[in-house]
Scaffold this active site. Sequence first.
Site, PDB file in Angstrom:
ATOM      1  CB  SER A  97      68.762  99.861  99.964  1.00 13.99           C
ATOM      2  OG  SER A  97      67.984  99.945  98.806  1.00 13.99           O
ATOM      3  CG  HIS A  98      66.780 103.788  98.769  1.00 19.52           C
ATOM      4  ND1 HIS A  98      66.316 102.489  98.872  1.00 19.52           N
ATOM      5  CD2 HIS A  98      65.942 104.557  99.479  1.00 19.52           C
ATOM      6  CE1 HIS A  98      65.212 102.499  99.606  1.00 19.52           C
ATOM      7  NE2 HIS A  98      64.959 103.741  99.980  1.00 19.52           N
TER       8      HIS A  98
END
Length: 112
Positions: A97-98
């Site tokens: 993800s981030h």
Amino acid sequence: ISTKGFKAYDIRGVVPSDVNEELAYALGRSLAFYLKAKTLVIGHRHPSERPSLRDAAVRGMRDMGTHVIDLGQCGTEMIILAVAHLKADGGMMITASHNPAEYNGMKLVRSE
């Protein structure tokens, strides 16, 4: 196997101390067992996601006798859609993800 990366909605942690092939394999087997799955889908967010995690998860799923559909690179929403559209029992998304590059993780989905 470290449980440090288990969160409310996913499993995330530093590779390889928190998230590694051993964990991915165990999660693949566990997901297949828990759902009594005949079919599961799997995908990954980015080409640089660690393919060894996907391979280990798939091996765990298949070791439980589960048919696995690999969607390749996709978003989590595609895993959710594929579970419904393909009438699969559930799925797994391999995603960092981030998070920074040293992190990776998995999101688990089941059919409704």
